[in-house]
Enzyme design. Structure first.
Site, PDB file in Angstrom:
ATOM      1  CG  ASP A  12      -1.633  -1.330   1.125  1.00  0.00           C
ATOM      2  OD1 ASP A  12      -2.185  -1.621   0.282  1.00  0.00           O
ATOM      3  OD2 ASP A  12      -2.015  -1.769   2.297  1.00  0.00           O
ATOM      4  N   GLY A  39      -3.851  -5.034  -3.977  1.00  0.00           N
ATOM      5  CA  GLY A  39      -4.938  -4.032  -4.086  1.00  0.00           C
ATOM      6  C   GLY A  39      -4.067  -2.681  -4.882  1.00  0.00           C
ATOM      7  CG  HIS A  40      -1.541  -2.298  -7.241  1.00  0.00           C
ATOM      8  ND1 HIS A  40      -0.678  -3.186  -8.275  1.00  0.00           N
ATOM      9  CD2 HIS A  40      -0.903  -2.621  -6.030  1.00  0.00           C
ATOM     10  CE1 HIS A  40       0.325  -3.650  -7.643  1.00  0.00           C
ATOM     11  NE2 HIS A  40       0.155  -3.326  -6.240  1.00  0.00           N
ATOM     12  CD  GLN A 207       1.110  -8.923  -1.898  1.00  0.00           C
ATOM     13  OE1 GLN A 207       1.762  -9.617  -2.491  1.00  0.00           O
ATOM     14  NE2 GLN A 207      -0.214  -9.044  -2.456  1.00  0.00           N
TER      15      GLN A 207
HETATM   16  P1  IMP Z   1      -2.092 -13.006   2.314  1.00  0.00           P
HETATM   17  O1  IMP Z   1      -1.148 -12.454   1.317  1.00  0.00           O
HETATM   18  O2  IMP Z   1      -3.567 -12.821   1.918  1.00  0.00           O
HETATM   19  O3  IMP Z   1      -1.914 -14.194   2.863  1.00  0.00           O
HETATM   20  O4  IMP Z   1      -2.151 -11.980   3.772  1.00  0.00           O
HETATM   21  C1  IMP Z   1      -0.881 -12.033   4.647  1.00  0.00           C
HETATM   22  C2  IMP Z   1      -0.437 -10.681   5.021  1.00  0.00           C
HETATM   23  O5  IMP Z   1      -0.169  -9.655   3.915  1.00  0.00           O
HETATM   24  C3  IMP Z   1      -1.746  -9.959   5.734  1.00  0.00           C
HETATM   25  O6  IMP Z   1      -1.271  -9.179   6.662  1.00  0.00           O
HETATM   26  C4  IMP Z   1      -2.270  -9.025   4.822  1.00  0.00           C
HETATM   27  O7  IMP Z   1      -3.042  -8.051   5.189  1.00  0.00           O
HETATM   28  C5  IMP Z   1      -1.265  -8.545   4.162  1.00  0.00           C
HETATM   29  N1  IMP Z   1      -1.263  -8.149   2.676  1.00  0.00           N
HETATM   30  C6  IMP Z   1      -1.588  -9.037   1.403  1.00  0.00           C
HETATM   31  N2  IMP Z   1      -1.581  -8.481   0.612  1.00  0.00           N
HETATM   32  C7  IMP Z   1      -1.408  -6.958   0.817  1.00  0.00           C
HETATM   33  C8  IMP Z   1      -1.390  -5.683  -0.041  1.00  0.00           C
HETATM   34  O8  IMP Z   1      -1.425  -5.910  -1.089  1.00  0.00           O
HETATM   35  N3  IMP Z   1      -1.453  -4.694   0.689  1.00  0.00           N
HETATM   36  C9  IMP Z   1      -1.015  -4.797   2.003  1.00  0.00           C
HETATM   37  N4  IMP Z   1      -1.174  -5.776   2.701  1.00  0.00           N
HETATM   38  C10 IMP Z   1      -1.369  -6.743   2.273  1.00  0.00           C
END
Ligand code: IMP
Length: 395
Positions: A12, A39-40, A207
């Site tokens: 983010d 999420g972009h 991420q």
């Molecule tokens: P997962 O990727 O859904 O397994 O989540 C693992 C961790 O990464 C969690 O804390 C999510 O909130 C975080 N996370 C995954 N994708 C994003 C992103 O695009 N932005 C911010 N946090 C993310």
């Protein structure tokens, strides 16, 4: 020239906007890790467009590639392509035949695991899809039309996790496979050929560094390599073809989900900054945790990603503050650290206070930027001061 865009914090950071800006100077935009957990958000034609799986560079009419390192939920892909179609964007996508497939079964397992572990995942099934990959039962995109293989693997995955497998999923997956068949190719061959014939590629990170499965705040991380090395394994690109690494950092820090966050604010200070910065998750809508810029995190992320230059985002959100607080070092069990140690729980932070700025012309903003350059050793080449495409200062 091929460019990588990598998040230097917890995701983010505003990568979508920087990718959208840089995509104009590249021919192809390729994603190498993650899936619809990302999420972009990009402002396009005055409208807010949220990307999850499709590389956001397709907004500039570029070809989007989903590499072998990504985890693809074909239902989500279809939804996103439809949404783009409604906006009049004909997204041209190529999907790696070797990428892994995410299904509702993986999503169900993600929910069960997260109840147990408390990581606070996006529940998009990403972790279980990568677990299946490394357990060698993962479904790969090239298998989508083979009902026999799908049935066998879905049964195995369900058995390994002690859940029921719904037979209807096989036919649904074959149907999804038919729809995306024309987009599937050996993208590593296609990309290397394209680069050899002079096309330039933008590698779109998802991420951030501190969600990387190796270098992040383990176990509160995502299940893939979000750092620069992920490009090599997640696209089949040799490292010497990555010419520039743009690290994206927000002027403060945010994090969604659980896990250590040493410079986190509390109370009024946190809610005020969250509101000002509209810090709510693009995928889950969750309120993001908010805190001060953390130089220990930026120093380490710059080092391990080989960042050549930094894009600093959301400086407008801090505008009008009398002073800006910045974390400089950690103190963990009495020892001072320049770089984050493997366990951040229980570390305290040393802070500096820098003068705030009133507008982007203000000398104090330039001083803040120079401070980041001195601390990280990387040039800040872009400063973004609003979500719109044109609100970017190139230095
Ligand atoms: P997962 O990727 O859904 O397994 O989540 C693992 C961790 O990464 C969690 O804390 C999510 O909130 C975080 N996370 C995954 N994708 C994003 C992103 O695009 N932005 C911010 N946090 C993310």
């Amino acid at each position: 020239m091929n460019t990588a865009v990598i998040g230097l914090q917890f995701g983010d950071e505003g990568k979508g906007k920087i990718v959208d800006y840089l995509a104009q100077h590249h021919d192809i935009v390729a994603r190498f890790s993650g899936g619809s957990n990302a999420g972009h958000t990009v402002i396009y034609d005055g409208k807010k467009v949220s990307f999850h799986l499709v590389p956001s560079g397709v907004l500039s009419g570029k070809i989007g590639v989903l590499g072998n390192g990504t985890a693809i939920n074909p239902w989500k892909l279809e939804e996103e392509l439809e949404m783009l179609g409604e906006l009049g964007i004909d997204a041209r996508i190529l999907i790696s035949s070797r990428a892994h497939v995410v299904t509702p079964l993986h999503q169900e397992i993600d929910g069960i695991d997260d109840e147990l572990l408390g990581i606070g995942t996006t529940r998009q099934g990403i972790g279980p899809a990568y677990v299946a990959k490394y357990r060698r039962v993962g479904i790969r995109v090239h298998e989508l039309l083979d009902a026999e293989i799908l049935r066998k693997k879905l049964r195995l995955i369900a058995r390994m996790h002690g859940v029921e497998h719904d037979e209807r999923l096989v036919a649904e997956l074959v149907e999804r496979g038919r729809k995306i068949k024309g987009m599937i190719t050996d993208t590593e061959l296609w990309l290397n050929n394209a680069m050899d014939s002079g096309k330039s590629v933008l590698f779109e990170g998802s991420q951030g560094t501190y969600l990387d499965v190796d270098f992040g705040t383990y176990p509160y991380v995502t299940s893939s390599s979000t750092t620069v090395g992920g490009i090599v394994t997640g696209l089949g690109i040799p490292p010497q073809k990555i010419h520039r690494v743009v690290g994206v950092a927000k002027a403060y820090t945010t994090r969604v989900g659980s896990g250590p966050f040493p410079t986190e604010f509390a109370g009024e200070e946190e809610s005020r900054l969250r509101e000002r910065g509209a810090e709510f998750g693009a995928t889950t809508g969750r309120a993001r945790r908010v805190g001060a810029l953390d130089m220990s995190l930026l120093r380490y992320a710059t080092l391990i990603n080989g960042v050549t230059d930094i894009a600093l985002t959301k400086v407008d959100v801090l505008q009008g503050s009398h002073e800006i607080v910045v974390g400089t070092k950690y103190v963990c069990n009495g020892t001072e650290y320049e770089y984050p140690p493997p366990e951040l729980e229980g570390c305290s932070v040393r802070y500096v206070h820098l003068p705030g700025w009133n507008d982007i012309e203000d000398d104090a903003l330039e001083k803040f930027v120079e401070y980041i350059e001195n601390e990280t050793g990387a040039r800040v080449s872009m400063v973004s001061y609003g979500p719109e495409r044109d609100k970017i200062m190139v230095r």
